[in-house]
Design a protein around this motif. Structure first.
Motif, PDB file in Angstrom:
ATOM      1  N   ARG A 121     -68.443  72.142  62.067  1.00 15.23           N
ATOM      2  CA  ARG A 121     -67.977  70.777  61.924  1.00 15.23           C
ATOM      3  C   ARG A 121     -68.514  70.287  60.475  1.00 15.23           C
ATOM      4  NH1 ARG A 121     -68.508  65.845  65.985  1.00 15.23           N
ATOM      5  NH2 ARG A 121     -67.676  63.895  64.678  1.00 15.23           N
ATOM      6  N   ILE A 122     -67.473  69.608  60.054  1.00 14.43           N
ATOM      7  CA  ILE A 122     -67.458  69.092  58.390  1.00 14.43           C
ATOM      8  C   ILE A 122     -67.192  67.425  58.585  1.00 14.43           C
ATOM      9  CG2 ILE A 122     -66.489  69.340  56.162  1.00 14.43           C
ATOM     10  CD1 ILE A 122     -65.473  72.365  57.107  1.00 14.43           C
ATOM     11  N   GLY A 123     -68.112  67.066  57.752  1.00 15.11           N
ATOM     12  CA  GLY A 123     -67.911  65.549  57.538  1.00 15.11           C
ATOM     13  C   GLY A 123     -67.523  65.457  56.022  1.00 15.11           C
ATOM     14  N   VAL A 124     -66.365  64.403  55.788  1.00 13.15           N
ATOM     15  CA  VAL A 124     -65.981  64.307  54.403  1.00 13.15           C
ATOM     16  C   VAL A 124     -65.933  62.729  54.109  1.00 13.15           C
ATOM     17  CG1 VAL A 124     -64.797  66.392  54.145  1.00 13.15           C
ATOM     18  CG2 VAL A 124     -63.804  64.557  54.936  1.00 13.15           C
ATOM     19  N   GLN A 125     -66.210  62.658  52.771  1.00 14.34           N
ATOM     20  CA  GLN A 125     -66.045  61.210  52.257  1.00 14.34           C
ATOM     21  C   GLN A 125     -64.494  61.244  51.434  1.00 14.34           C
ATOM     22  OE1 GLN A 125     -69.015  59.409  49.862  1.00 14.34           O
ATOM     23  NE2 GLN A 125     -67.729  57.653  49.503  1.00 14.34           N
ATOM     24  N   PHE A 126     -63.552  60.229  51.751  1.00 16.82           N
ATOM     25  CA  PHE A 126     -62.472  60.469  50.906  1.00 16.82           C
ATOM     26  C   PHE A 126     -62.686  60.028  49.606  1.00 16.82           C
ATOM     27  CE2 PHE A 126     -60.204  59.054  55.308  1.00 16.82           C
ATOM     28  CZ  PHE A 126     -60.169  60.756  55.300  1.00 16.82           C
ATOM     29  N   ILE A 127     -61.903  60.804  48.642  1.00 20.53           N
ATOM     30  CA  ILE A 127     -62.154  60.200  47.169  1.00 20.53           C
ATOM     31  C   ILE A 127     -61.611  58.935  46.833  1.00 20.53           C
ATOM     32  CG2 ILE A 127     -61.328  61.251  44.780  1.00 20.53           C
ATOM     33  CD1 ILE A 127     -63.029  63.124  46.146  1.00 20.53           C
ATOM     34  N   LYS A 128     -60.434  58.522  47.578  1.00 19.07           N
ATOM     35  CA  LYS A 128     -60.100  57.251  47.489  1.00 19.07           C
ATOM     36  C   LYS A 128     -59.669  56.694  48.927  1.00 19.07           C
ATOM     37  CE  LYS A 128     -56.296  54.421  45.538  1.00 19.07           C
ATOM     38  NZ  LYS A 128     -55.066  54.302  45.638  1.00 19.07           N
ATOM     39  N   GLU A 129     -60.413  55.412  49.273  1.00 22.40           N
ATOM     40  CA  GLU A 129     -60.038  54.966  50.535  1.00 22.40           C
ATOM     41  C   GLU A 129     -58.740  54.872  50.882  1.00 22.40           C
ATOM     42  OE1 GLU A 129     -61.934  51.082  50.835  1.00 22.40           O
ATOM     43  OE2 GLU A 129     -63.608  51.864  49.830  1.00 22.40           O
TER      44      GLU A 129
END
Length: 142
Positions: A90-98
């Motif tokens: 399982r991987i969690g990411v933050q978007f570079i741009k919302e």
């Protein structure tokens, strides 16, 4: 300490910035190497998404860099991602741009209409003995 000096409360430390939506969508991760050679594709299964990030599962994390593009099946946009955590597959990411609200709602709505998330209540099973009428005098309800 004066009143209002510290605006943070214990509950505020763990609040999320964006509302998360549970989805069950197929996606693809596209990575581009330093040599800008042909991009490498890897499939993933989206678990949840918000305007600022998402989490998904992959079959293996071997060779997966910390930055890549997320493409969701049925959506034409590619979303740039920076990895925040990895727990097994399982991987969690933050978007570079919302992402904008319209794109988010398109993803969530299309998942709902295709039956990706099971939101239907479970059908009640029959709980009486076969051959005995329900609710009558002397009926055997188990």
């Amino acid at each position: 300490m004066s009143i209002g000096a510290d605006q943070r409360s214990s509950a505020g430390l763990y609040e999320r910035k964006w509302e998360r939506f549970a989805v069950n969508r197929q996606g693809m991760l596209m990575t581009v190497g330093f040599d800008l050679a042909a991009p490498k594709m890897r499939s993933c299964k989206l678990v949840d998404i918000s305007q600022g990030g998402a989490s998904f599962t992959v079959t293996t994390t071997i060779g997966l860099p910390l930055h890549y593009y997320l493409s969701i099946v049925g959506v034409t946009s590619r979303i740039g991602c920076a990895e925040v955590y990895r727990n097994d597959n399982r991987i969690g990411v933050q978007f570079i741009k919302e992402i904008d609200e319209e794109l988010l709602h398109t993803i969530v709505r299309s998942d709902y209409f295709t039956g990706g998330v099971n939101t239907k209540p479970k059908k009640e099973e029959r709980r009486y003995v076969a051959g005995v009428e329900r609710g009558g005098v002397g009926s055997a309800v188990i």
